[in-house]
Structures are given as structure tokens and as C-alpha cells.
Motif scaffolding. Structure first.
Motif, PDB file in Angstrom:
ATOM      1  N   LYS A 159       0.961  -1.027  -0.004  1.00 30.09           N
ATOM      2  CA  LYS A 159      -0.042  -0.152  -0.197  1.00 30.09           C
ATOM      3  C   LYS A 159       0.840   1.192  -0.069  1.00 30.09           C
ATOM      4  N   LYS A 160       0.570   2.265  -0.525  1.00 29.29           N
ATOM      5  CA  LYS A 160       1.075   3.479  -0.635  1.00 29.29           C
ATOM      6  C   LYS A 160       0.430   4.118   0.732  1.00 29.29           C
ATOM      7  N   ASP A 161       1.321   5.298   1.026  1.00 33.98           N
ATOM      8  CA  ASP A 161       0.927   6.026   2.372  1.00 33.98           C
ATOM      9  C   ASP A 161      -0.374   6.594   2.351  1.00 33.98           C
ATOM     10  N   TYR A 162      -0.827   7.119   0.872  1.00 34.74           N
ATOM     11  CA  TYR A 162      -2.202   7.689   1.021  1.00 34.74           C
ATOM     12  C   TYR A 162      -3.180   6.580   0.872  1.00 34.74           C
ATOM     13  N   ASP A 163      -2.948   5.410   0.685  1.00 36.09           N
ATOM     14  CA  ASP A 163      -3.835   4.192   0.643  1.00 36.09           C
ATOM     15  C   ASP A 163      -3.995   4.007   2.294  1.00 36.09           C
ATOM     16  N   LYS A 164      -3.174   3.981   3.022  1.00 37.49           N
ATOM     17  CA  LYS A 164      -3.176   3.804   4.307  1.00 37.49           C
ATOM     18  C   LYS A 164      -4.044   4.676   5.269  1.00 37.49           C
ATOM     19  N   ARG A 165      -3.860   6.156   4.638  1.00 34.79           N
ATOM     20  CA  ARG A 165      -4.598   6.795   5.479  1.00 34.79           C
ATOM     21  C   ARG A 165      -5.904   6.921   5.186  1.00 34.79           C
ATOM     22  N   ASP A 166      -6.277   6.472   3.786  1.00 34.50           N
ATOM     23  CA  ASP A 166      -7.760   6.518   3.390  1.00 34.50           C
ATOM     24  C   ASP A 166      -8.402   5.242   4.102  1.00 34.50           C
ATOM     25  N   VAL A 167      -7.683   4.004   4.243  1.00 31.84           N
ATOM     26  CA  VAL A 167      -8.433   3.031   5.065  1.00 31.84           C
ATOM     27  C   VAL A 167      -8.593   3.576   6.461  1.00 31.84           C
ATOM     28  N   LEU A 168      -7.876   4.411   7.153  1.00 34.67           N
ATOM     29  CA  LEU A 168      -8.010   4.704   8.489  1.00 34.67           C
ATOM     30  C   LEU A 168      -9.006   5.710   8.477  1.00 34.67           C
ATOM     31  N   LYS A 169      -9.225   6.487   7.512  1.00 42.64           N
ATOM     32  CA  LYS A 169     -10.424   7.443   7.436  1.00 42.64           C
ATOM     33  C   LYS A 169     -11.849   6.571   7.393  1.00 42.64           C
ATOM     34  N   LYS A 170     -11.979   5.847   6.690  1.00 44.88           N
ATOM     35  CA  LYS A 170     -12.873   4.730   6.274  1.00 44.88           C
ATOM     36  C   LYS A 170     -13.320   4.113   7.585  1.00 44.88           C
ATOM     37  N   LYS A 171     -12.354   3.555   8.416  1.00 44.93           N
ATOM     38  CA  LYS A 171     -12.589   2.856   9.544  1.00 44.93           C
ATOM     39  C   LYS A 171     -13.100   3.774  10.513  1.00 44.93           C
ATOM     40  N   GLU A 172     -12.649   4.991  10.613  1.00 46.49           N
ATOM     41  CA  GLU A 172     -12.982   6.013  11.700  1.00 46.49           C
ATOM     42  C   GLU A 172     -14.633   6.192  11.161  1.00 46.49           C
ATOM     43  N   ALA A 173     -14.795   6.672  10.083  1.00 41.67           N
ATOM     44  CA  ALA A 173     -16.111   6.925   9.715  1.00 41.67           C
ATOM     45  C   ALA A 173     -17.141   5.668   9.985  1.00 41.67           C
ATOM     46  N   LYS A 174     -16.848   4.454   9.703  1.00 44.76           N
ATOM     47  CA  LYS A 174     -17.762   3.445  10.189  1.00 44.76           C
ATOM     48  C   LYS A 174     -17.959   3.396  11.748  1.00 44.76           C
ATOM     49  N   ARG A 175     -16.891   3.744  12.496  1.00 44.99           N
ATOM     50  CA  ARG A 175     -16.942   3.499  14.018  1.00 44.99           C
ATOM     51  C   ARG A 175     -17.873   4.585  14.358  1.00 44.99           C
ATOM     52  N   ASP A 176     -17.889   5.788  13.642  1.00 48.02           N
ATOM     53  CA  ASP A 176     -18.590   6.985  14.175  1.00 48.02           C
ATOM     54  C   ASP A 176     -20.095   6.684  13.736  1.00 48.02           C
ATOM     55  N   ILE A 177     -20.286   5.963  12.646  1.00 38.36           N
ATOM     56  CA  ILE A 177     -21.558   5.801  12.113  1.00 38.36           C
ATOM     57  C   ILE A 177     -22.297   4.626  13.446  1.00 38.36           C
ATOM     58  N   GLU A 178     -21.535   3.693  13.468  1.00 44.01           N
ATOM     59  CA  GLU A 178     -22.125   2.692  14.507  1.00 44.01           C
ATOM     60  C   GLU A 178     -22.143   3.333  15.811  1.00 44.01           C
ATOM     61  N   ARG A 179     -21.163   4.316  16.124  1.00 42.47           N
ATOM     62  CA  ARG A 179     -21.634   4.891  17.509  1.00 42.47           C
ATOM     63  C   ARG A 179     -22.859   5.636  17.536  1.00 42.47           C
ATOM     64  N   ALA A 180     -22.898   6.589  16.595  1.00 47.10           N
ATOM     65  CA  ALA A 180     -24.189   7.293  16.371  1.00 47.10           C
ATOM     66  C   ALA A 180     -25.443   6.416  16.240  1.00 47.10           C
ATOM     67  N   PHE A 181     -25.473   5.388  15.700  1.00 49.35           N
ATOM     68  CA  PHE A 181     -26.584   4.537  15.669  1.00 49.35           C
ATOM     69  C   PHE A 181     -26.967   4.022  16.847  1.00 49.35           C
ATOM     70  N   LYS A 182     -25.848   3.417  17.507  1.00 50.38           N
ATOM     71  CA  LYS A 182     -26.075   2.837  18.933  1.00 50.38           C
ATOM     72  C   LYS A 182     -26.815   3.918  19.824  1.00 50.38           C
ATOM     73  N   GLU A 183     -26.314   5.087  19.661  1.00 51.64           N
ATOM     74  CA  GLU A 183     -26.825   6.079  20.806  1.00 51.64           C
ATOM     75  C   GLU A 183     -28.175   6.339  20.509  1.00 51.64           C
ATOM     76  N   ARG A 184     -28.666   6.348  19.124  1.00 51.89           N
ATOM     77  CA  ARG A 184     -29.906   6.794  18.647  1.00 51.89           C
ATOM     78  C   ARG A 184     -31.062   5.695  19.133  1.00 51.89           C
TER      79      ARG A 184
END
Length: 155
Positions: free
Chosen positions: A128-153
Motif C-alpha cells: 500500500k502507498k501512504d495515502y492508501d493507508k490514510r484512506d483506510v484509517l479514515k474509512k474505519k473511523e467513519a464506520k466507527r462514528d456511524i455505528e456509535r451514532a446508531f447505537k446512541e440513537r
């Protein structure tokens, strides 16, 4: 009816999934010496910097650290020695073909016990290139935020 043995994962290479896109996996046996299996069963194995190299149509794993066994005295082994992987000729030839492509490499993913034998799961991956690694981390973080918001709701 035969008993089903659970595979006990002893070591994982989390860095491999971070640094490579794993496309194919193969299970391989490993040739061990003396007290190495006892150290492996105690979980004293590390795959972090390990890599796999093909030499003379044989697969070898290097830089895999297996700590010396405490009660092993003079029968202990070199912790970082290269160890041979047990693969069929056809599997080795496909691995050679895969690594001829640009940017592909063979990395160990995890080590586990299967029916009392030590096995290594190896993967063929493209770096992976560095920008690919950052992309994957952003997607994981967004998914985690969505799950957290859904759980709170739902509470």
C-alpha cells in the motif's frame, strides 16, 4: 465421529494487513528444531518483521522470532534463524509467479496450532502507498462514528 480441533492462534502480523492488500492466502507447515515447538505453544513467537523468500524452489521464513525455551538449556535454538516452510511444488511455483509481478510480496499473516502441528498462514499481497493507508484509517473511523451514532440513537 471425529473431534474437531479448534485452531489456536499464537501470533498475528497486524502490520501485514496495514501495509499490504492481501489477495491470496496459503496455509503452510513449518520445519522446527528441538525446543522451538515448546516455545511456540507458550506463545513466545513474533511475526512482526518476518518475511518469506523463495530459494532453490523452497520457501523460507526469515526474521520470525521464536524465544528460547526456558528449560531448554544447551538444546535451545537461534531465535531468528531462517525456517523452511512446507508447501507443495505447485504452491511454490504459483508463489514465484505471483511475486514476479511488480509490487507483490509474500508475508506471514498468523501462526497457529492445528491438530498439534504449527502452521503459518502466508499471504500474497501488494504494498500500500501512504495515502492508501490514510484512506483506510479514515474509512474505519467513519464506520466507527456511524455505528456509535446508531447505537446512541437506539438507546
Amino acid at each position: 465421529m471425529a473431534k474437531k480441533h479448534d485452531d489456536k492462534v499464537l501470533a498475528q502480523n497486524k502490520k501485514a494487513n496495514h501495509d499490504y492488500y492481501i489477495e491470496e492466502t496459503i496455509e503452510a507447515g513449518i520445519v522446527l528444531q528441538g525446543t522451538e515447538i515448546k516455545s511456540i505453544r507458550n506463545g513466545k513467537v513474533q511475526l512482526k518483521d518476518a518475511f518469506i523468500r523463495i530459494r532453490n524452489n523452497e520457501a523460507w521464513i526469515s526474521n520470525m522470532h521464536i524465544s528460547p525455551y526456558e528449560q531448554g538449556n544447551r538444546f535451545n535454538h537461534d531465535p531468528l534463524r531462517a525456517r523452511k516452510l512446507l508447501l507443495h511444488k505447485k504452491q511454490i511455483s504459483t508463489l514465484i509467479g505471483e511475486t514476479k509481478r511488480d509490487g507483490y510480496t509474500i508475508v506471514p499473516l498468523k501462526m497457529y496450532l492445528k491438530s498439534g502441528n504449527a502452521k503459518v498462514l502466508i499471504g500474497v499481497g501488494k504494498g500500500k502507498k501512504d495515502y492508501d493507508k490514510r484512506d483506510v484509517l479514515k474509512k474505519k473511523e467513519a464506520k466507527r462514528d456511524i455505528e456509535r451514532a446508531f447505537k446512541e440513537r437506539n438507546q
